[in-house]
Design an enzyme around this catalytic site. Structure first.
Site, PDB file in Angstrom:
ATOM      1  N   GLY A  13      75.514  66.876  25.987  1.00 30.02           N
ATOM      2  CA  GLY A  13      73.998  65.695  25.941  1.00 30.02           C
ATOM      3  C   GLY A  13      74.848  64.868  24.880  1.00 30.02           C
ATOM      4  O   GLY A  13      75.916  64.504  24.115  1.00 30.02           O
ATOM      5  N   GLY A 117      79.914  68.828  22.619  1.00 30.64           N
ATOM      6  CA  GLY A 117      80.214  69.234  21.659  1.00 30.64           C
ATOM      7  C   GLY A 117      80.927  71.224  21.265  1.00 30.64           C
ATOM      8  O   GLY A 117      81.834  71.414  22.204  1.00 30.64           O
ATOM      9  N   GLY A 119      79.684  74.125  23.213  1.00 34.23           N
ATOM     10  CA  GLY A 119      79.955  74.610  24.746  1.00 34.23           C
ATOM     11  C   GLY A 119      81.083  73.957  25.461  1.00 34.23           C
ATOM     12  O   GLY A 119      82.379  74.465  25.882  1.00 34.23           O
ATOM     13  N   ILE A 141      74.702  64.798  18.430  1.00 38.46           N
ATOM     14  CA  ILE A 141      73.793  64.129  16.630  1.00 38.46           C
ATOM     15  C   ILE A 141      73.548  66.171  16.112  1.00 38.46           C
ATOM     16  O   ILE A 141      73.118  65.832  14.711  1.00 38.46           O
ATOM     17  CB  ILE A 141      72.878  64.587  17.672  1.00 38.46           C
ATOM     18  N   ASP A 142      74.009  67.307  16.389  1.00 38.46           N
ATOM     19  CA  ASP A 142      73.286  67.971  15.566  1.00 38.46           C
ATOM     20  C   ASP A 142      74.390  68.434  14.282  1.00 38.46           C
ATOM     21  O   ASP A 142      73.541  68.683  13.381  1.00 38.46           O
ATOM     22  CB  ASP A 142      73.227  69.463  16.173  1.00 38.46           C
ATOM     23  N   MET A 184      65.609  66.834  16.086  1.00 36.44           N
ATOM     24  CA  MET A 184      66.489  67.791  17.046  1.00 36.44           C
ATOM     25  C   MET A 184      67.102  68.457  15.935  1.00 36.44           C
ATOM     26  O   MET A 184      66.963  68.365  14.583  1.00 36.44           O
ATOM     27  CB  MET A 184      67.309  66.776  18.338  1.00 36.44           C
ATOM     28  N   GLN A 286      66.095  59.903  19.488  1.00 28.93           N
ATOM     29  CA  GLN A 286      66.949  60.348  18.694  1.00 28.93           C
ATOM     30  C   GLN A 286      68.444  60.405  19.388  1.00 28.93           C
ATOM     31  O   GLN A 286      69.437  60.577  18.692  1.00 28.93           O
ATOM     32  CB  GLN A 286      67.392  61.945  17.558  1.00 28.93           C
ATOM     33  N   ARG A 287      68.811  60.465  20.567  1.00 28.23           N
ATOM     34  CA  ARG A 287      70.099  60.477  20.907  1.00 28.23           C
ATOM     35  C   ARG A 287      70.232  59.186  21.434  1.00 28.23           C
ATOM     36  O   ARG A 287      71.008  58.871  22.468  1.00 28.23           O
ATOM     37  CB  ARG A 287      70.220  61.513  22.041  1.00 28.23           C
TER      38      ARG A 287
HETATM   39  O1  F6P Z   1      72.871  68.952  21.525  1.00 28.06           O
HETATM   40  C1  F6P Z   1      71.848  67.909  21.014  1.00 28.06           C
HETATM   41  C2  F6P Z   1      70.494  68.687  21.721  1.00 28.06           C
HETATM   42  O2  F6P Z   1      70.121  67.546  21.309  1.00 28.06           O
HETATM   43  C3  F6P Z   1      69.452  68.736  20.443  1.00 28.06           C
HETATM   44  O3  F6P Z   1      69.672  68.290  19.623  1.00 28.06           O
HETATM   45  C4  F6P Z   1      68.284  69.378  21.070  1.00 28.06           C
HETATM   46  O4  F6P Z   1      68.066  71.277  21.073  1.00 28.06           O
HETATM   47  C5  F6P Z   1      69.050  69.717  22.357  1.00 28.06           C
HETATM   48  O5  F6P Z   1      70.301  68.523  22.846  1.00 28.06           O
HETATM   49  C6  F6P Z   1      68.567  69.034  24.588  1.00 28.06           C
HETATM   50  O6  F6P Z   1      69.323  69.109  25.418  1.00 28.06           O
HETATM   51  P1  F6P Z   1      68.468  68.277  26.573  1.00 28.06           P
HETATM   52  O7  F6P Z   1      68.832  66.980  26.390  1.00 28.06           O
HETATM   53  O8  F6P Z   1      69.459  68.951  27.817  1.00 28.06           O
HETATM   54  O9  F6P Z   1      66.774  68.984  26.279  1.00 28.06           O
END
Ligand code: F6P
Length: 360
Positions: A13, A117, A119, A141-142, A184, A286-287
């Protein structure tokens, strides 16, 4: 003699600060007279014939520090994915490793910097063990990666939550409502705890402290009786009840994502308290957006450190941030388990001291 050449890729992400790392890598590698190529779309860029990449230069790295996302593109799916549905780890197939290996050999890469991250670090470690000259840079971000006190992206996500709460307080107060804000963080409550405290939440629910609906309802009623007619609840997407229930949504590909706890809470607590309630899921806000000052500093520092590790040929290592210093740790140390809020956390105690309930 030909120029030394290194590669970088952004995987998993996206988060604010990725471009600051790319710029840090390019600028410090340029000082050494190295060439930097950036694979597009994470590890996938290693698979197409000859590799899918762009050469980083002054033009394409100018002005990117302050821009969210990643100029290289990224994916949390694809041929190298280390997480499959349900969170199980997957081994990278041999033919994918051979293809990537051919690309890297043909491009004569001295180092490959993987920004990702847990993974992506798991994938990076598999590639390192298969002989790739890998260096890791922690991102999420986590803030749930072991072996680093902080990842870049976290501070920007917390700033987003804080800003959202500042806005939601005024509308909640005007209508004497309860607002549930779902944030998140996957299985860790860092974003909820930091954002909740900074944004003056009244109740914070995190995966590390299972909550009871009755206790949450009691906390809301207590506030009402004390004349505090609006209540702000911040709930982490991975928060679980004292019965261990966690809330997930299935996607079309069979993968699941955490989600739904905010809606459930809004419904259940409204039913128990009679309080008019609204639910706000902050999601990918948040991202996105600009990195905060801290994330720009962390990103730049991590990029510079990654190039130093490449210079010292410290492969299999990941940049780490501890005690206000950037150092390095084996990638293997970063992926054994998620970094969660520890029991007895000082910050949780501080939150309790200012009257925040954790629904326990
Ligand atoms: O790991 C970052 C994150 O934003 C998590 O907080 C959230 O659960 C996940 O990725 C969301 O993933 P995607 O962008 O695939 O929906």
């Amino acid at each position: 003699m030909s120029k030394k050449r290194i590669a970088v890729l952004t995987s998993g992400g996206d988060c604010p600060g990725l471009n600051a790392v790319l710029r840090g890598i390019f600028c410090s590698a340029e000082e050494l007279g190295w060439e930097v190529l950036g694979f597009r779309d994470g590890f996938e860029g290693m698979l197409s014939e000859g590799g899918d990449f762009m050469i980083l230069n002054r033009e394409n790295t100018a002005g990117i520090m302050q821009v969210g996302g990643t100029i290289l593109g990224t994916t949390n799916k694809g041929h190298f994915t280390s997480k499959v549905a349900g969170g199980d780890k997957m081994e990278i197939p041999d033919e994918i490793i051979s293809k990537a290996s051919k690309t890297c050999r043909d491009l004569d890469l001295s180092a490959i910097i993987v920004i990702g991250g847990d993974g992506s670090m798991n994938t990076a470690l598999q590639l390192y063990r298969a002989g790739f000259p890998i260096i890791g840079v922690p991102k999420t971000i986590d803030n749930d990666l072991e072996a680093t006190a902080m990842t870049f992206g976290f501070d920007s996500a917390v700033a987003c939550v804080t800003d959202a709460l500042d806005r939601l307080h005024t509308t909640a107060a005007s209508h004497k409502r309860m607002i549930v804000v779902q944030v998140m963080g996957r299985h860790a409550g860092w974003i909820a705890l930091w954002g909740g405290i900074a944004g003056a939440a009244d109740i914070i629910l995190i995966p590390e402290i299972p909550f009871s609906l009755e206790k949450v309802a009691e906390a809301v009623q207590h506030r009402d009786l004390a004349g505090l007619k609006s209540t702000m609840i911040v709930v982490a997407e991975g928060a679980r009840t004292q019965h261990g229930q966690q809330f997930r949504k299935q996607s079309s590909g069979g993968e699941w994502r955490l989600g739904g706890v905010g809606e459930m809470l809004g419904h259940e607590i409204a039913a128990r308290t009679g309080k008019e309630t609204r639910v706000c899921v902050l999601g990918h806000l948040q991202r996105g957006g600009d990195p905060t000052t801290l994330d720009r500093i962390l990103g730049t520092s991590f990029g510079v450190k990654a190039v130093q590790l490449a210079l010292e040929e410290k492969f299999g290592m990941m940049v780490s941030y501890q005690n206000y210093e950037v150092s390095e740790v084996p990638i293997a140390d970063a992926i054994h388990r998620l970094k969660k809020i520890p029991s007895g956390s000082q910050l949780v105690e501080i939150a309790r001291a200012v009257g925040i309930s954790f629904g326990d």
